[in-house]
Design a protein around this motif. Structure first.
Motif, short mmCIF file in Angstrom:
data_model
loop_
_atom_site.label_atom_id
_atom_site.label_comp_id
_atom_site.label_asym_id
_atom_site.label_seq_id
_atom_site.Cartn_x
_atom_site.Cartn_y
_atom_site.Cartn_z
N LEU A 151 11.14 -51.68 38.73
CA LEU A 151 11.34 -50.42 37.99
C LEU A 151 10.08 -49.55 38.04
CD1 LEU A 151 13.39 -51.74 34.96
CD2 LEU A 151 14.16 -50.03 36.63
N GLU A 152 8.93 -50.18 37.98
CA GLU A 152 7.68 -49.41 38.08
C GLU A 152 7.58 -48.74 39.43
OE1 GLU A 152 4.66 -52.28 37.05
OE2 GLU A 152 5.10 -52.12 34.91
N GLN A 153 7.94 -49.46 40.49
CA GLN A 153 7.94 -48.87 41.83
C GLN A 153 8.97 -47.74 41.91
OE1 GLN A 153 8.22 -52.76 44.11
NE2 GLN A 153 7.01 -51.56 45.55
N LEU A 154 10.15 -47.98 41.36
CA LEU A 154 11.19 -46.94 41.36
C LEU A 154 10.73 -45.68 40.65
CD1 LEU A 154 14.50 -48.90 40.70
CD2 LEU A 154 14.06 -47.36 42.62
N ASP A 155 10.05 -45.85 39.52
CA ASP A 155 9.55 -44.69 38.79
C ASP A 155 8.57 -43.89 39.65
OD1 ASP A 155 11.08 -45.19 36.54
OD2 ASP A 155 9.46 -46.20 35.45
N GLY A 156 7.71 -44.59 40.38
CA GLY A 156 6.78 -43.91 41.28
C GLY A 156 7.50 -43.15 42.38
N LEU A 157 8.54 -43.78 42.94
CA LEU A 157 9.34 -43.11 43.97
C LEU A 157 10.00 -41.86 43.40
CD1 LEU A 157 11.14 -46.16 45.66
CD2 LEU A 157 9.08 -44.98 46.45
N PHE A 158 10.54 -41.99 42.22
CA PHE A 158 11.24 -40.86 41.60
C PHE A 158 10.26 -39.70 41.35
CE2 PHE A 158 13.28 -38.56 38.05
CZ PHE A 158 14.49 -38.28 38.66
N ARG A 159 9.06 -40.03 40.89
CA ARG A 159 8.05 -38.97 40.66
C ARG A 159 7.71 -38.25 41.96
NH1 ARG A 159 6.07 -42.82 37.11
NH2 ARG A 159 4.49 -43.56 38.57
N LEU A 160 7.60 -38.98 43.05
CA LEU A 160 7.33 -38.34 44.34
C LEU A 160 8.49 -37.43 44.76
CD1 LEU A 160 5.71 -41.28 46.37
CD2 LEU A 160 4.61 -39.12 45.74
N THR A 161 9.72 -37.88 44.53
CA THR A 161 10.86 -37.04 44.91
C THR A 161 10.89 -35.75 44.09
OG1 THR A 161 12.48 -38.05 43.39
CG2 THR A 161 12.27 -39.04 45.60
N LYS A 162 10.48 -35.83 42.84
CA LYS A 162 10.45 -34.63 42.00
C LYS A 162 9.38 -33.65 42.50
CE LYS A 162 13.02 -34.13 39.15
NZ LYS A 162 14.36 -33.58 39.39
N LYS A 163 8.25 -34.17 42.95
CA LYS A 163 7.20 -33.30 43.51
C LYS A 163 7.72 -32.60 44.77
CE LYS A 163 3.20 -35.81 41.76
NZ LYS A 163 2.01 -36.60 42.11
N ILE A 164 8.45 -33.34 45.59
CA ILE A 164 9.02 -32.76 46.81
C ILE A 164 10.02 -31.66 46.42
CG2 ILE A 164 10.51 -33.25 48.81
CD1 ILE A 164 9.09 -36.11 48.79
#
Length: 174
Positions: A31-44
């Motif tokens: 879940l921690e990794q997923l949260d990081g991925l989601f934050r990157l997608t939001k920046k994109i």
């Protein structure tokens, strides 16, 4: 009733055996990794250093997949078949869990296949990162279902001997 899901129907919250507890504990770093991925997608999505964030997203998705695959194998190859002998696998909770695994893996696989070449327009990068957002939503909801429904159910239906076998067999998955 206390209002928590596991107290529904008068059932006390289940104390998980060591194998089920391990599977549940594996969710936290995922879940921690997923949260990081989601934050990157939001920046994109917000046009924030798209190429840099997309390149980072691709790298982080590969790392996430490497962590997710053994966890999925423990569930699909060990837990689900054990539970399936009691509740079946073609419909019901196991079928739903496997479907969600398949959907999330397909989103991740499609993303990785399409990001092999680095020649994407900003719009294509946004569209591809949306696949990871979809995987994020599938998996965060999926983990909650496992923790609140499936794992407590397994705790109730599996014998002590089966729980020990579950623990031993998931230790073999690398």
């Amino acid at each position: 009733m206390s209002g928590c899901m596991s107290a529904f129907g008068g059932m006390p919250p289940a104390e998980l055996s060591k194998g089920l507890k391990q599977l549940k504990e594996e969710h936290l770093p995922l879940l921690e990794q997923l949260d990081g991925l989601f934050r990157l997608t939001k920046k994109i999505d917000q046009d924030e250093s798209i190429l840099t964030n997309f390149t980072n997203l691709s790298k982080k998705v590969k790392e996430f997949q490497e962590a997710l695959d053994p966890h999925s194998e423990k569930e699909e190859g060990v837990l689900f078949p054990m539970m399936g002998t009691y509740i079946g696998t073609t419909s019901g909770p196991i079928a739903v869990m496997e479907y969600e695994h398949d959907q999330a893996k397909l989103k991740i696989k499609t993303f990785l296949e399409k990001t092999n070449n680095n020649n994407h327009s900003p719009e294509e990068m946004k569209n591809l990162s949306a696949l990871i957002q979809e995987a994020y939503f599938i998996l965060t909801e999926h983990f909650a279902k496992e923790e609140n429904v499936l794992f407590p159910m397994a705790e109730r239906i599996l014998s002590d001997e089966e729980k020990e076998k579950l623990y031993q067999r998931i230790q073999e998955v690398k």
